[in-house]
Design a protein around this motif. Structure first.
Motif, short mmCIF file in Angstrom:
data_model
loop_
_atom_site.label_atom_id
_atom_site.label_comp_id
_atom_site.label_asym_id
_atom_site.label_seq_id
_atom_site.Cartn_x
_atom_site.Cartn_y
_atom_site.Cartn_z
N SER A 114 34.37 41.88 30.53
CA SER A 114 34.72 43.31 30.51
C SER A 114 34.86 43.86 31.92
N MET A 115 34.09 43.39 32.87
CA MET A 115 34.24 43.84 34.26
C MET A 115 35.55 43.35 34.85
N LYS A 116 35.95 42.14 34.51
CA LYS A 116 37.23 41.63 34.99
C LYS A 116 38.38 42.41 34.40
N TYR A 117 38.26 42.79 33.12
CA TYR A 117 39.30 43.62 32.50
C TYR A 117 39.35 44.98 33.18
N ALA A 118 38.19 45.52 33.54
CA ALA A 118 38.16 46.83 34.22
C ALA A 118 38.90 46.77 35.55
N VAL A 119 38.76 45.68 36.29
CA VAL A 119 39.47 45.53 37.56
C VAL A 119 40.98 45.50 37.31
N ASP A 140 46.22 48.43 37.38
CA ASP A 140 47.39 48.98 36.69
C ASP A 140 47.49 50.48 36.91
N ALA A 141 46.37 51.19 36.80
CA ALA A 141 46.38 52.64 37.00
C ALA A 141 46.76 53.01 38.43
N SER A 187 56.12 52.43 49.96
CA SER A 187 55.72 51.46 50.97
C SER A 187 54.31 50.92 50.73
N SER A 188 53.61 51.43 49.73
CA SER A 188 52.29 50.89 49.41
C SER A 188 52.39 50.09 48.12
N ARG A 189 51.56 49.07 48.00
CA ARG A 189 51.62 48.20 46.83
C ARG A 189 50.20 47.89 46.37
N THR A 190 50.05 47.76 45.06
CA THR A 190 48.79 47.32 44.48
C THR A 190 49.09 46.11 43.62
N ALA A 191 48.34 45.05 43.83
CA ALA A 191 48.55 43.83 43.07
C ALA A 191 47.22 43.35 42.52
N CYS A 192 47.26 42.73 41.38
CA CYS A 192 46.08 42.12 40.78
C CYS A 192 46.39 40.67 40.51
N ARG A 193 45.63 39.79 41.11
CA ARG A 193 45.87 38.36 40.96
C ARG A 193 44.75 37.73 40.15
N ARG A 194 45.12 36.92 39.17
CA ARG A 194 44.13 36.21 38.36
C ARG A 194 43.92 34.82 38.92
#
Length: 64
Positions: A29-34, A39-40, A49-56
């Motif tokens: 559940s903590m990993k899903y929260a990240v 995403d938000a 010019s700013s980017r947000t990425a989530c890598r598994r």
């Protein structure tokens, strides 16, 4: 990042954000929260010019 006007945020998570296993409920559940936070943040970005990425990554735990 604000002062420079650009930047990158990379959140590292694991497969536990998408695949749940018995006895790993809190961890997963903590990993899903990240992932959800990433995403938000990505949707709320006001500057192109700013980017947000989530890598598994794989955590090395076995599913059986």
């Amino acid at each position: 990042m604000v002062a420079r006007g650009k930047g990158r945020i990379v959140n590292i998570t694991s497969v536990g954000g998408r695949v749940n296993l018995p006895l790993f409920g809190v961890y997963d559940s903590m990993k899903y929260a990240v992932e959800s936070l990433s995403d938000a943040m990505r949707m709320a970005e006001s500057r192109p010019s700013s980017r947000t990425a989530c890598r598994r990554t794989t955590s090395g735990r076995k599913a059986g």
